[in-house]
Design an enzyme around this catalytic site. Structure first.
Site, PDB file in Angstrom:
ATOM      1  N   LYS A   1     116.041 -99.492  21.965  1.00  0.00           N
ATOM      2  CA  LYS A   1     116.427-100.829  22.449  1.00  0.00           C
ATOM      3  C   LYS A   1     117.015-100.608  23.839  1.00  0.00           C
ATOM      4  O   LYS A   1     118.181-100.270  23.995  1.00  0.00           O
ATOM      5  CB  LYS A   1     117.473-101.431  21.493  1.00  0.00           C
TER       6      LYS A   1
ATOM      7  N   GLU B   1     137.313 -99.133  34.342  1.00  0.00           N
ATOM      8  CA  GLU B   1     136.113 -98.647  35.034  1.00  0.00           C
ATOM      9  C   GLU B   1     135.569 -99.760  35.934  1.00  0.00           C
ATOM     10  O   GLU B   1     135.308-100.861  35.464  1.00  0.00           O
ATOM     11  CB  GLU B   1     135.060 -98.264  33.985  1.00  0.00           C
TER      12      GLU B   1
ATOM     13  N   ARG C   1     118.526-105.765  31.101  1.00  0.00           N
ATOM     14  CA  ARG C   1     118.638-106.134  32.513  1.00  0.00           C
ATOM     15  C   ARG C   1     117.569-105.468  33.384  1.00  0.00           C
ATOM     16  O   ARG C   1     117.225-105.969  34.435  1.00  0.00           O
ATOM     17  CB  ARG C   1     120.038-105.794  33.021  1.00  0.00           C
TER      18      ARG C   1
ATOM     19  N   CYS D   1     127.877 -93.111  35.209  1.00  0.00           N
ATOM     20  CA  CYS D   1     129.033 -92.786  34.365  1.00  0.00           C
ATOM     21  C   CYS D   1     129.694 -91.503  34.844  1.00  0.00           C
ATOM     22  O   CYS D   1     130.782 -91.169  34.408  1.00  0.00           O
ATOM     23  CB  CYS D   1     128.600 -92.643  32.924  1.00  0.00           C
TER      24      CYS D   1
HETATM   25  P1  NAD Z   1     126.647-102.152  28.011  1.00  0.00           P
HETATM   26  O1  NAD Z   1     127.625-101.581  27.062  1.00  0.00           O
HETATM   27  O2  NAD Z   1     126.875-103.545  28.489  1.00  0.00           O
HETATM   28  O3  NAD Z   1     125.174-102.178  27.347  1.00  0.00           O
HETATM   29  C1  NAD Z   1     124.611-101.021  26.785  1.00  0.00           C
HETATM   30  C2  NAD Z   1     123.635-101.434  25.686  1.00  0.00           C
HETATM   31  O4  NAD Z   1     124.357-102.124  24.666  1.00  0.00           O
HETATM   32  C3  NAD Z   1     122.539-102.377  26.164  1.00  0.00           C
HETATM   33  O5  NAD Z   1     121.332-102.011  25.566  1.00  0.00           O
HETATM   34  C4  NAD Z   1     122.995-103.736  25.679  1.00  0.00           C
HETATM   35  O6  NAD Z   1     121.938-104.611  25.380  1.00  0.00           O
HETATM   36  C5  NAD Z   1     123.781-103.398  24.422  1.00  0.00           C
HETATM   37  N1  NAD Z   1     124.865-104.352  24.160  1.00  0.00           N
HETATM   38  C6  NAD Z   1     125.629-104.977  25.095  1.00  0.00           C
HETATM   39  N2  NAD Z   1     126.541-105.767  24.494  1.00  0.00           N
HETATM   40  C7  NAD Z   1     126.353-105.638  23.165  1.00  0.00           C
HETATM   41  C8  NAD Z   1     127.004-106.193  22.018  1.00  0.00           C
HETATM   42  N3  NAD Z   1     128.019-107.042  22.138  1.00  0.00           N
HETATM   43  N4  NAD Z   1     126.576-105.822  20.801  1.00  0.00           N
HETATM   44  C9  NAD Z   1     125.549-104.955  20.669  1.00  0.00           C
HETATM   45  N5  NAD Z   1     124.894-104.397  21.714  1.00  0.00           N
HETATM   46  C10 NAD Z   1     125.293-104.728  22.947  1.00  0.00           C
HETATM   47  O7  NAD Z   1     126.519-101.137  29.233  1.00  0.00           O
HETATM   48  P2  NAD Z   1     125.753-101.334  30.606  1.00  0.00           P
HETATM   49  O8  NAD Z   1     126.506-102.314  31.449  1.00  0.00           O
HETATM   50  O9  NAD Z   1     124.321-101.539  30.380  1.00  0.00           O
HETATM   51  O10 NAD Z   1     125.919 -99.865  31.237  1.00  0.00           O
HETATM   52  C11 NAD Z   1     127.036 -99.456  31.967  1.00  0.00           C
HETATM   53  C12 NAD Z   1     128.031 -98.720  31.111  1.00  0.00           C
HETATM   54  O11 NAD Z   1     127.423 -97.607  30.497  1.00  0.00           O
HETATM   55  C13 NAD Z   1     129.190 -98.150  31.917  1.00  0.00           C
HETATM   56  O12 NAD Z   1     130.383 -98.348  31.192  1.00  0.00           O
HETATM   57  C14 NAD Z   1     128.865 -96.674  32.025  1.00  0.00           C
HETATM   58  O13 NAD Z   1     129.974 -95.824  32.213  1.00  0.00           O
HETATM   59  C15 NAD Z   1     128.221 -96.439  30.711  1.00  0.00           C
HETATM   60  N6  NAD Z   1     127.391 -95.247  30.726  1.00  0.00           N
HETATM   61  C16 NAD Z   1     127.854 -94.157  30.086  1.00  0.00           C
HETATM   62  C17 NAD Z   1     127.119 -92.985  30.106  1.00  0.00           C
HETATM   63  C18 NAD Z   1     127.613 -91.766  29.410  1.00  0.00           C
HETATM   64  O14 NAD Z   1     126.822 -90.851  29.254  1.00  0.00           O
HETATM   65  N7  NAD Z   1     128.845 -91.694  28.963  1.00  0.00           N
HETATM   66  C19 NAD Z   1     125.891 -92.937  30.795  1.00  0.00           C
HETATM   67  C20 NAD Z   1     125.442 -94.092  31.429  1.00  0.00           C
HETATM   68  C21 NAD Z   1     126.207 -95.247  31.384  1.00  0.00           C
END
Ligand code: NAD
Length: 498
Positions: free
Chosen positions: A172, A382, A176, A280
């Site tokens: 999934k 963050e 965006r 990240c």
């Molecule tokens: P996000 O948490 O908004 O979304 C990530 C995924 O979760 C998406 O597929 C989204 O559709 C899903 N999602 C969002 N809200 C949800 C909900 N309420 N219930 C269930 N699923 C939901 O993250 P983002 O904005 O896409 O990405 C940025 C974030 O990811 C930053 O915080 C970044 O630090 C983090 N990140 C972490 C790593 C790591 O390895 N630690 C790597 C890349 C990005």
């Protein structure tokens, strides 16, 4: 309007209950819609994966690895298309997208080694006429949920390993910027992967919740923000699933008084502002040890930042592009405003950047903030934008305390010429991935990736050796074929060899 669908059982389908616009963040325009899968569509994908599992699990591992070899070649052949799709929807510039793809391909290369890393363990004569071995069996149908910021690389952390280990996968991606992720997954069919082994469902919370609650899903890998990571981990665990959920970050770089400041400035430019800070592992806080270092660092950064070029992904000399959405642009600007209101000094201000010809894009220019303190909102949370904050401390211990007290523990780095200081730092810092004069210490594909504290929920890191462990379960078999002269009587105590 172009509708982005799903990949289910080898077919592109566009079933949906709702759709959502996908923007080009450089122009601010939406030219595509993504189909958001409802429960029924996700369940179709799970059923396809479940049906494909028995044959795939029993496919010899060398044949599974050959699919990965061909997949790697197809990724290389289609790199230009993939980077363009990433640029159009994420906004990152082409050579950054190429770097992301290359790091993803390295995970496919590691997966090609499955015949070696799935060999298991064997002990002959563990007892009289008894041999014992451990093998690593696939789990079944497993799922991955990924963020917007690495639409190629982060999914490639997950499914090549899961699939080569004999699992079937439901991905999934982020709603965006889904096109590059879907395009890449479609290449697997051309690489020889049987239908149903790899499936992609586009969607939002409804699709994710279906995956989290369906008993046929054995394990969930998640990468995204910390609040969602925590939700995914607790919900998956409550439903009896194995889960690894990687979350957000606040990565500090300590700049020691003996650091090579030219190196520091060059490193910080790339690590703080590359990909608009939407990494990240971005270095978002520089902790200067001593005011003399802080003053010099600010002075040099201010000069160097004047040379940064911000704009559309396709212009080769741009250094970084827009942030992902209008809402995110406003959020980043809000953090800069709050730092200023809480007493920090905005030295270089990117709040009003409007590149010529892209005035409606979601841009934030590179921003440098001095005099940041640990009680400020912009320090605690963050930002995920092109913002570098400088915190001033007087000793290395104070710098390390700051990092150890922060809720996140993903990455960090120290700049120094002192080996003893570096060794003390790497030994005692409470962070999962640590650099010494290396700004983005992202582990290579044959190690594993993960943070500490609230940057990771779960026990196993992503990809590399931990990836093998995550996507397999150990089975240990103890087998006796008694020879004619060995006969045991009844034995009620624990079997031993004493
Ligand atoms: P996000 O948490 O908004 O979304 C990530 C995924 O979760 C998406 O597929 C989204 O559709 C899903 N999602 C969002 N809200 C949800 C909900 N309420 N219930 C269930 N699923 C939901 O993250 P983002 O904005 O896409 O990405 C940025 C974030 O990811 C930053 O915080 C970044 O630090 C983090 N990140 C972490 C790593 C790591 O390895 N630690 C790597 C890349 C990005």
């Amino acid at each position: 309007m172009n509708l982005i669908g799903h990949l289910i059982n080898g077919q592109t389908v566009s079933d949906h209950t709702r759709t959502q616009p996908v923007f080009n963040p450089a122009t601010g325009q939406s030219t595509k819609e993504v189909a958001l899968a409802g429960k029924k569509t996700v369940e179709q994908a799970i059923a396809a994966a479940e049906a494909a599992f028995p044959a795939w699990r029993n496919t010899p591992v060398i044949k599974r690895a050959r699919v990965m070899f061909r997949f790697k070649e197809l990724l290389e052949k289609n790199a230009d298309v993939i980077c363009r799709l990433i640029g159009e929807e994420h906004g990152k510039i082409s050579h950054d997208a190429a770097g992301e793809l290359q790091r993803g391909i390295e995970n496919v290369e590691y997966a090609c080694g499955a015949p070696e890393f799935l060999k298991g363990e064997f002990s002959k004569n563990a007892g009289p006429d008894i041999d014992s071995w451990s093998e690593f069996q696939p789990l079944g149908v497993v799922a991955g949920i990924t963020p917007f910021n690495f639409p190629a690389m982060v999914p490639l952390w997950m499914y090549p390993m899961a699939i080569v280990c004999g699992n079937c996968f439901i991905l999934k991606p982020s709603e965006r910027d889904p096109s590059s992720t879907l395009f890449i997954a479609q290449l697997l069919k051309e690489a020889g992967l049987p239908d149903g082994v790899m499936n992609v469902v586009n969607g939002d919370k409804e699709a994710v919740d279906t995956l989290l609650h369906d008993p046929r899903i054995q394990a969930v890998s998640f990468v995204g923000s910390t609040p969602i990571a925590e939700y995914i981990y607790s919900t998956a665990a409550a439903n009896g699933k194995r889960c690894q959920a990687l979350g957000g970050a606040k990565n500090h770089a300590i700049v020691m008084p003996d650091a090579d400041l030219d190196n520091v400035v060059n490193s910080l430019l790339g690590a703080a502002f590359g990909s608009s800070g939407e990494r990240c592992m971005a270095l978002s806080v520089a902790v200067a040890v001593g005011d003399a270092v802080a003053d010099q660092l600010i002075e040099r950064m201010e000069i160097a930042m004047k040379g940064l070029k911000v704009g559309v992904y396709s212009e080769k000399d741009n250094d970084f592009g827009p942030v992902i959405t209008l809402q995110h642009q406003q959020k980043v600007v809000g953090y800069i405003n709050s730092a200023e209101q809480q007493g920090a000094k905005v030295v270089v201000d990117g709040r009003n950047l409007k590149p010529e010809g892209y005035e409606n894009g979601f841009f934030v220019g590179a921003t440098l903030i001095d005099q940041v303190t640990a009680d400020m909102t912009s320090y605690q949370e963050e930002i995920f934008g092109p913002v570098l904050q400088v915190v001033r401390v007087q000793t290395m211990e104070q710098a390390m305390q700051l990092i150890n007290d922060h809720e996140y523990g993903n990455g960090t780095c120290i700049y120094t010429r002192d080996g003893e200081a570096a060794r003390y730092f790497t030994d005692n810092i409470m962070v999962g991935m640590v650099g010494v004069n290396v700004p983005l210490p992202v582990p290579v594909a044959y190690h594993s990736f993960g943070g500490w504290k609230r940057s990771l929920f779960g026990d196993l890191y992503a990809y590399g050796p931990d990836g093998v462990r995550f996507y397999t379960r150990r089975k240990t078999i103890t087998q006796r074929w008694p020879s004619a002269n060995v006969r045991e009587g009844v034995q009620f105590s624990m079997p031993t060899l004493s």
